[in-house]
Write an enzyme that holds these catalytic residues in place. Structure first.
Site, short mmCIF file in Angstrom:
data_model
loop_
_atom_site.label_atom_id
_atom_site.label_comp_id
_atom_site.label_asym_id
_atom_site.label_seq_id
_atom_site.Cartn_x
_atom_site.Cartn_y
_atom_site.Cartn_z
N SER A 1 0.83 -1.20 0.00
CA SER A 1 0.00 0.00 0.00
C SER A 1 0.87 1.25 0.00
O SER A 1 1.96 1.26 0.58
CB SER A 1 -0.85 -0.02 1.27
OG SER A 1 -1.47 1.22 1.47
N LYS B 1 1.98 -3.83 6.53
CA LYS B 1 2.44 -3.83 5.12
C LYS B 1 3.96 -3.66 5.07
O LYS B 1 4.64 -4.32 4.30
CB LYS B 1 1.74 -2.72 4.34
CG LYS B 1 0.24 -2.95 4.17
CD LYS B 1 -0.04 -4.20 3.35
CE LYS B 1 -1.50 -4.56 3.33
NZ LYS B 1 -1.80 -5.87 2.75
N TYR C 1 -2.20 -1.15 10.78
CA TYR C 1 -2.43 -1.67 9.43
C TYR C 1 -1.24 -1.36 8.52
O TYR C 1 -0.69 -2.24 7.85
CB TYR C 1 -3.72 -1.09 8.82
CG TYR C 1 -3.80 -1.35 7.34
CD1 TYR C 1 -4.11 -2.62 6.86
CD2 TYR C 1 -3.51 -0.35 6.41
CE1 TYR C 1 -4.11 -2.88 5.49
CE2 TYR C 1 -3.51 -0.60 5.05
CZ TYR C 1 -3.82 -1.87 4.60
OH TYR C 1 -3.81 -2.11 3.24
P1 NAD Z 1 -11.07 -7.08 0.89
O1 NAD Z 1 -11.33 -7.11 2.35
O2 NAD Z 1 -12.21 -6.79 -0.02
O3 NAD Z 1 -10.39 -8.45 0.43
C1 NAD Z 1 -9.57 -9.20 1.26
C2 NAD Z 1 -10.08 -10.64 1.24
O4 NAD Z 1 -9.23 -11.44 2.05
C3 NAD Z 1 -11.50 -10.78 1.79
O5 NAD Z 1 -12.29 -11.49 0.85
C4 NAD Z 1 -11.32 -11.58 3.09
O6 NAD Z 1 -12.43 -12.42 3.34
C5 NAD Z 1 -10.04 -12.33 2.82
N1 NAD Z 1 -9.24 -12.68 4.00
C6 NAD Z 1 -8.81 -11.88 5.01
N2 NAD Z 1 -8.05 -12.57 5.86
C7 NAD Z 1 -7.97 -13.84 5.38
C8 NAD Z 1 -7.32 -15.00 5.81
N3 NAD Z 1 -6.58 -15.03 6.93
N4 NAD Z 1 -7.46 -16.13 5.07
C9 NAD Z 1 -8.19 -16.14 3.94
N5 NAD Z 1 -8.84 -15.05 3.49
C10 NAD Z 1 -8.72 -13.92 4.20
O7 NAD Z 1 -9.87 -6.04 0.65
P2 NAD Z 1 -9.29 -5.46 -0.71
O8 NAD Z 1 -9.63 -4.02 -0.77
O9 NAD Z 1 -9.64 -6.35 -1.84
O10 NAD Z 1 -7.74 -5.55 -0.38
C11 NAD Z 1 -6.95 -6.63 -0.83
C12 NAD Z 1 -5.52 -6.42 -0.35
O11 NAD Z 1 -5.04 -5.19 -0.86
C13 NAD Z 1 -5.39 -6.33 1.17
O12 NAD Z 1 -4.18 -6.96 1.54
C14 NAD Z 1 -5.30 -4.84 1.42
O13 NAD Z 1 -4.59 -4.55 2.59
C15 NAD Z 1 -4.54 -4.38 0.20
N6 NAD Z 1 -4.76 -2.97 -0.13
C16 NAD Z 1 -6.04 -2.51 -0.28
C17 NAD Z 1 -6.26 -1.16 -0.56
C18 NAD Z 1 -7.65 -0.61 -0.67
O14 NAD Z 1 -7.81 0.61 -0.55
N7 NAD Z 1 -8.69 -1.42 -0.91
C19 NAD Z 1 -5.17 -0.31 -0.73
C20 NAD Z 1 -3.86 -0.82 -0.59
C21 NAD Z 1 -3.69 -2.16 -0.29
C1 WQD Z 2 -9.43 9.57 0.90
C2 WQD Z 2 -9.61 11.06 1.17
C3 WQD Z 2 -9.91 11.59 3.49
C4 WQD Z 2 -13.79 9.55 3.89
C5 WQD Z 2 -6.92 4.50 2.98
C6 WQD Z 2 -5.86 3.79 3.76
C7 WQD Z 2 -4.76 3.35 2.84
C8 WQD Z 2 -5.32 2.54 1.67
C9 WQD Z 2 -6.46 3.24 0.99
C10 WQD Z 2 -5.24 0.26 2.21
C11 WQD Z 2 -8.83 11.56 2.40
C12 WQD Z 2 -11.16 11.93 2.70
C13 WQD Z 2 -12.60 10.07 3.41
C14 WQD Z 2 -14.83 10.45 4.27
C15 WQD Z 2 -13.41 12.29 3.63
N1 WQD Z 2 -5.87 1.30 2.10
N2 WQD Z 2 -12.42 11.41 3.26
N3 WQD Z 2 -14.59 11.79 4.12
O1 WQD Z 2 -7.15 7.53 3.79
O2 WQD Z 2 -6.22 7.90 1.46
O3 WQD Z 2 -6.34 5.64 2.36
O4 WQD Z 2 -7.43 3.63 1.97
O5 WQD Z 2 -4.07 0.09 2.10
O6 WQD Z 2 -3.86 2.61 3.60
O7 WQD Z 2 -5.33 4.67 4.75
O8 WQD Z 2 -8.42 6.74 1.73
O9 WQD Z 2 -10.76 6.79 0.99
O10 WQD Z 2 -10.26 6.83 3.47
O11 WQD Z 2 -9.73 8.84 2.09
O12 WQD Z 2 -13.28 13.52 3.52
O13 WQD Z 2 -15.91 10.05 4.74
O14 WQD Z 2 -10.99 11.31 1.46
O15 WQD Z 2 -9.67 12.55 4.48
O16 WQD Z 2 -8.40 12.86 2.10
P1 WQD Z 2 -6.98 7.07 2.42
P2 WQD Z 2 -9.87 7.23 2.09
#
Ligand code: NAD
Ligand code: WQD
Length: 329
Positions: free
Chosen positions: A124, A152, A148
């Site tokens: 991330s 990562k 969290y």
């Molecule tokens: P998500 O929660 O939709 O998907 C994660 C999936 O993993 C879920 O289906 C959950 O049931 C499964 N899971 C969790 N723990 C598990 C375990 N121990 N064994 C088997 N399954 C398990 O999340 P996402 O948004 O699809 O994110 C996927 C990956 O990408 C995550 O590692 C997340 O940290 C990373 N990521 C997400 C974002 C974002 O903003 N969505 C940003 C950066 C990184």
């Molecule tokens: C985006 C912008 C908020 C909600 C998070 C995790 C990051 C990654 C992606 C997994 C910011 C603003 C948000 C609301 C708002 N996930 N906001 N009102 O914080 O950039 O990233 O998700 O890895 O690790 O930290 O994403 O969508 O929460 O926020 O004003 O109700 O929207 O302040 O500027 P963020 P976000």
């Protein structure tokens, strides 16, 4: 290739499974459904008209992972499974450290045991902390503000050390920026349980009338309109980035930013969403959210040069597809 997709029933994993299947790969999903629904597996099959294998197991469970590896001959693993709610990680740090780092170690261990040499990891942009934008892969990682984010950083280090000790192990650490939107069919997308933490799902629920109004967290940041700036990336572009990374993987550790390289403010996103979809998103400005940074966007030149990948879809498509999914669910 035969690819094990952990967390493949989740938001990013389901879209990536679609792209993998459409590119001709065999997909084996393992997901414990802790944050997803079994219906998503059928939707993936419906979109692609292809079959896949699904295991409902926890990837921190060594016996279960061992059994899955012994049943298949994988060419690679894409490890999405993990918990991702930043606020919850502050409240329950052990739950996050355990699930997110143990899952990485267990999967790496069974890759080594079964000779699986390709590993793609969901990292991330949060690992950059408060570096100056744009974030570049060579930057020193700064402390994140929550457990969290630390999971990562730790997982990246674990995989880097495993690759150092095993010279034929190939690892791609993909640092996602802010994934939004949905598959254009509207059949799969992001469906968070309860009140969303992230901006786009909050916007779609306000537009739909399920939530009263958006709260914008701060308009006093040093950004053009004072609201936070992020690099939103269409989830299908992100999914395609995984396939590019997998297909180009060579031994050693490779780090790539997956973003568009363009920062968008909260207000810009809200206005674009209203305009593209012809809906209103009532909002109020409230105080900053603790832990938020002013700006986050990627330098995307490395992924372009080495993977031949760039994000193709713009902010309007992200808004359109997020809304289409919201209207279908
Ligand atoms: P998500 O929660 O939709 O998907 C994660 C999936 O993993 C879920 O289906 C959950 O049931 C499964 N899971 C969790 N723990 C598990 C375990 N121990 N064994 C088997 N399954 C398990 O999340 P996402 O948004 O699809 O994110 C996927 C990956 O990408 C995550 O590692 C997340 O940290 C990373 N990521 C997400 C974002 C974002 O903003 N969505 C940003 C950066 C990184
Ligand atoms: C985006 C912008 C908020 C909600 C998070 C995790 C990051 C990654 C992606 C997994 C910011 C603003 C948000 C609301 C708002 N996930 N906001 N009102 O914080 O950039 O990233 O998700 O890895 O690790 O930290 O994403 O969508 O929460 O926020 O004003 O109700 O929207 O302040 O500027 P963020 P976000």
């Amino acid at each position: 290739m035969h690819i094990l997709v952990t967390g493949g029933a989740g938001y990013i994993g389901s879209h990536t499974s679609v792209v993998l299947l459409e590119a001709g790969h065999e997909v084996i999903i393992v997901d414990n459904l802790s944050n997803s629904k079994i219906e998503t597996i059928d939707r993936i099959k419906q979109i692609t008209k292809k079959e896949l294998i699904f295991y409902q197991e926890d990837v921190t469970d060594e016996a279960a992972v061992d059994a899955i590896f012994s049943n298949h001959s994988f060419d690679g693993v894409i490890h999405f499974a993990g918990f991702k709610a930043v606020g919850e990680s502050v409240e329950f740090p052990l739950k996050y450290y355990y699930n997110n780092t143990v899952s990485t170690m267990v999967l790496a261990k069974y890759c080594l045991k079964y000779g699986v040499k390709q590993f793609v990891f969901s990292s991330s942009a949060t690992v950059y902390g408060e570096n100056d934008v744009p974030f570049v892969e060579t930057m020193e990682l700064l402390p994140t503000t929550n457990p969290y984010g630390e999971t990562k950083v730790i997982s990246e280090r674990i995989l880097t050390d495993v690759a150092k000790a095993n010279p034929d192990f190939a690892v791609s650490l993909l640092r996602y920026f802010n994934p939004v939107g949905a598959h254009e069919s509207g059949l799969i997308g992001e469906d968070p349980q309860g009140i969303p933490n992230n901006l786009m799902p909050y916007i779609t629920k306000v537009a739909k009338g399920k939530l009263e109004k958006l709260r914008i967290f701060g308009n006093d940041y040093p950004t053009p309109d004072g609201t936070g700036v992020r690099d939103y990336i269409h989830v299908m572009d992100l999914a395609e980035g995984h396939v590019a990374a997998l297909e180009k993987l060579t031994p050693g550790v490779h780090v790539y930013n997956l973003g568009t390289g363009r920062g968008i403010s909260v207000l810009e996103l809200v206005k674009t969403f209203e305009e593209v979809n012809g809906v209103k998103v009532p909002y109020e400005i409230v105080g900053r959210r603790p832990g938020d940074i002013a700006e986050s966007y990627a330098d995307v030149s490395k992924a372009k040069a080495e993977l031949g990948w760039t994000a193709k879809r713009g902010i309007r498509e992200m808004c359109r597809d997020a809304w289409r999914y919201e209207c279908g669910v």
